[in-house]
Every structure is written in structure tokens, then in C-alpha cells.
Design an enzyme around this catalytic site. Structure first.
Site, mmCIF file in Angstrom:
data_model
loop_
_atom_site.group_PDB
_atom_site.id
_atom_site.type_symbol
_atom_site.label_atom_id
_atom_site.label_comp_id
_atom_site.label_asym_id
_atom_site.label_seq_id
_atom_site.Cartn_x
_atom_site.Cartn_y
_atom_site.Cartn_z
ATOM 1 N N ARG A 1 0.825 -1.161 -0.047
ATOM 2 C CA ARG A 1 -0.143 0.127 -0.063
ATOM 3 C C ARG A 1 0.838 1.277 -0.108
ATOM 4 O O ARG A 1 1.948 1.264 0.735
ATOM 5 C CB ARG A 1 -0.937 0.019 1.307
ATOM 6 C CG ARG A 1 -2.005 -1.053 1.162
ATOM 7 C CD ARG A 1 -2.901 -0.582 0.046
ATOM 8 N NE ARG A 1 -4.258 -1.663 0.036
ATOM 9 C CZ ARG A 1 -4.174 -2.583 -0.789
ATOM 10 N NH1 ARG A 1 -3.240 -2.926 -1.525
ATOM 11 N NH2 ARG A 1 -5.292 -3.308 -0.826
ATOM 12 N N GLU B 1 -3.393 7.417 -4.784
ATOM 13 C CA GLU B 1 -2.987 7.017 -6.296
ATOM 14 C C GLU B 1 -3.977 7.374 -7.380
ATOM 15 O O GLU B 1 -3.750 7.549 -8.532
ATOM 16 C CB GLU B 1 -2.677 5.475 -6.300
ATOM 17 C CG GLU B 1 -3.547 4.555 -6.048
ATOM 18 C CD GLU B 1 -3.127 3.332 -6.007
ATOM 19 O OE1 GLU B 1 -4.031 2.092 -6.322
ATOM 20 O OE2 GLU B 1 -2.052 3.114 -5.376
ATOM 21 N N HIS C 1 -0.141 0.179 -10.299
ATOM 22 C CA HIS C 1 -0.880 -0.763 -9.397
ATOM 23 C C HIS C 1 -1.270 -1.971 -10.343
ATOM 24 O O HIS C 1 -2.840 -2.100 -10.715
ATOM 25 C CB HIS C 1 -2.204 -0.127 -8.813
ATOM 26 C CG HIS C 1 -2.687 -0.607 -7.752
ATOM 27 N ND1 HIS C 1 -3.093 -0.134 -6.520
ATOM 28 C CD2 HIS C 1 -2.838 -2.145 -7.334
ATOM 29 C CE1 HIS C 1 -3.307 -0.849 -5.715
ATOM 30 N NE2 HIS C 1 -3.450 -2.061 -6.224
#
Length: 341
Positions: A236, A265, A298
Site C-alpha cells: 500500500r 493514487e 498498480h
């Protein structure tokens, strides 16, 4: 009765998976964009919404969902901090998540990033892409079997990565509050300070607890690391202090850094920065340190196996809730805070 489900954040390559795995015959509407305040009307007439991370499921959108007739707010992710649980409770929504998916997806990415930094492959291929085939001192590296790899958090993902590194011959160290017997077969557990002091590569796999471990990778954490170590974060973004990492890279306390995550993000990932649009200055400074800094947007779970796990579990969650009244993957909601008409 056919259940209507709108699924957000469905990339083009994911569409065949949603259709193939739809064994319960849900009426699916696949939306490529993440859910925002601007496209919430796409939930009109739906029974359920299926979100991915960074979708906006705040009080405003959940209130609108309820007015549209939506009863189920599900997410195909482990985390659910993008859903306002208090609002879900107030509007009598049922919330469920995917508690786990292929640990190899994240572990393989972490290992790939670490090995790329260790062997300087990004640096080297940038040179050869520019038709420079000379060999310089930067390309020299240790072999992974002569390295110690520290895994912080030895749950399913961390342990999977540990096994991969051990298979390559590395000595794998581990830190976890809970030291499982299975993990003890692969890693040598030690105190965190000792792990940081000894590890050539440190890979982070701990959950984020708001208000408890924010920016755990900070100046103090990095100061305890071995000089010239590599740090990898596929957990994270809230766990890392970007400014501290940037400073450590500039002083060469850290040799390399790779991340698949950032705090906030949704302000960074899944969009292009051009035509004058600017990144956060610290993130921009990290980007500018490529190839010593490797950033992926991600994509840890962006694999065939992980995607299949997420979709199958999400569809099972919905089917169980409709046919049995509940699912084992329900997210517990707080008590109602107000009456909602």
C-alpha cells in the site's frame, strides 16, 4: 428474475473473463471507466454494482445508487476503503469484497522489480535502445544467491515471494508479528531492525492500518537499512514516506526503489500527464530517477489468475447473497447513524 449488475473499471482485456465466468447469467453492463460522480447515472436500473479500487463510492454516490434501486455494493478487491461504509449502512446497502486472490500475481511482480534493479536491466536496456552497446561499471551486480532478501509480512503474498527468492538461491529473512510454521520452513525470522540491517533487498507485504502504520517506511526506517539496499513496495502506498525515500535515493543510502502503489493514487494512476498537467512534485522527482526508480501503476493483480479469482468470487458473493441471504465475504457495516428516506 435476472439480476442487473454494472461493473466498473473493466479494461478491454478483462471483458472476455467477465462474460466467460458469468455462470449465473447476470445481466452485465461493463464500464471501462472507474465510478465517479460524473458517471454515476450508469447505475440507474441496476440491482448491484461491482467496483474496483479507486472507484468513488462515497455518500453522494451511494445515496444516488439507493435512489436508482441498487441494493448491493460489491468490490472485486481485498481492500474496501473506497467505499463509505457508514453511508452504506445508512442506505441499507449490502457490501462484500474479495478476501484474497492469486498471491503469485503480487509476489511475481515484486520479484521482477527487485531483480530488474539488482541486475540493472532497465538501465542497460535504455542504453541499448539508444544503440549504445558498451558495458560500463553500473551493469556490474551481485548474484541473487549471494544476497539476503528481507520479507516484511509473511502472509500468503510475502511467503510466496519468499519461496520464489529461495528457489533462486537467496537467503530469505522474514519479519512478522505472527510467525507461521509454514513460513518458518522458508524464511529465517528475526527482529525488524536486524532484518533491515542485513538485507540487500527489502520487500514490503503488510496491510495498511490507517492512523497506525502510516508512512512506516520513513527516515528512521531507512536509516536502519543496509547501505545500498533496494526497497520494493507492492503493498500500500500509505506505508511509504515518498520524501524520505527520495532523500535516501539522492544520497545513495538506497541503491534502488520500486513501487506499484502510492498514497492517493487515484490522483496519479490510470491517467496521462501531458499538456501542462503536473504530477505531485515528490512523485515527479522519483519518476525522474528512472531507472534507479521503477514505478508500475498498480498492476500487481493484473494477471489472468488473479482476475479470474476476483471475478469468480464476486459473482459467488452476489449469488450467495441473493439465494442464501448472505455471503462469507460480507463487509461488516457500522450501525446506522441517521434515518434516510
Amino acid at each position: 428474475m435476472t439480476i442487473k449488475v454494472v461493473c466498473y473499471g473493466v479494461r478491454e482485456n478483462e471483458e472476455p473473463f467477465f462474460n466467460k465466468l458469468n455462470k449465473y447469467g447476470f445481466d452485465l453492463t461493463l464500464v471501462e471507466d472507474l465510478l465517479t460522480h460524473d458517471n454515476i447515472d450508469t447505475a440507474k436500473g441496476m440491482d448491484a454494482v461491482l467496483l474496483r479500487g479507486n472507484c468513488v463510492a462515497d455518500r453522494i454516490n451511494i445515496g444516488k445508487m439507493r435512489s436508482f434501486g441498487v441494493k448491493y455494493v460489491f468490490t472485486r478487491t481485498v481492500g474496501y476503503n473506497h467505499i463509505d461504509l457508514q453511508a452504506a449502512a445508512d442506505y441499507d446497502m449490502y457490501v462484500a469484497r474479495v478476501p484474497s486472490y492469486s498471491p503469485n500475481a503480487i509476489a511475481e511482480l515484486a520479484l521482477t522489480l527487485a531483480m530488474s534493479l539488482l541486475r540493472h536491466t532497465a538501465y542497460t536496456t535504455v542504453k541499448t535502445a539508444n544503440k549504445d552497446f558498451t558495458v560500463d561499471s553500473v551493469m556490474f551486480s551481485k548474484e541473487i544467491r549471494n544476497c539476503k532478501v528481507g520479507i516484511i509480512g509473511t502472509g500468503k503474498i510475502g511467503l510466496t515471494e519468499a519461496k520464489l527468492f529461495k528457489g533462486l538461491g537467496a537467503e530469505v529473512l522474514g519479519y512478522d508479528v505472527y510467525q507461521s510454521e509454514e513460513a518458518k520452513q522458508t524464511v529465517t525470522f528475526m527482529e525488524l531492525d536486524d532484518l533491515l540491517k542485513e538485507s540487500d533487498i527489502v520487500s514490503l507485504h503488510v496491510p495498511y492500518f490507517p492512523g497506525k502504520n502510516d508512512k512506516m517506511v520513513n527516515d528512521e526506517f531507512i536509516a536502519k537499512m543496509k547501505d545500498g539496499a533496494i526497497f520494493i513496495n507492492t503493498a500500500r502506498g500509505e506505508l511509504q514516506d515518498n520524501e524520505a525515500i527520495l532523500k535516501a535515493l539522492r544520497t545513495h543510502k538506497l541503491a534502488g526503489f520500486a513501487t506499484d502503489v502510492f498514497a492517493n493514487e487515484k490522483e496519479i494512476f490510470f491517467q496521462q500527464f501531458n499538456d501542462g498537467k503536473k504530477l505531485d512534485s515528490t512523485v515527479q522527482a522519483l519518476v525522474d530517477l528512472y531507472p534507479r526508480v521503477l514505478i508500475t501503476p498498480h498492476i500487481g493483480s493484473n494477471t489472468d489468475e488473479a482476475l479470474t479469482n476476483m471475478i469468480e468470487t464476486s459473482f459467488e458473493n452476489l449469488h450467495d447473497t441473493i439465494t442464501k441471504g448472505s455471503t462469507t465475504n460480507v463487509v461488516e457495516l457500522p450501525e446506522k447513524s441517521q434515518a434516510v428516506s
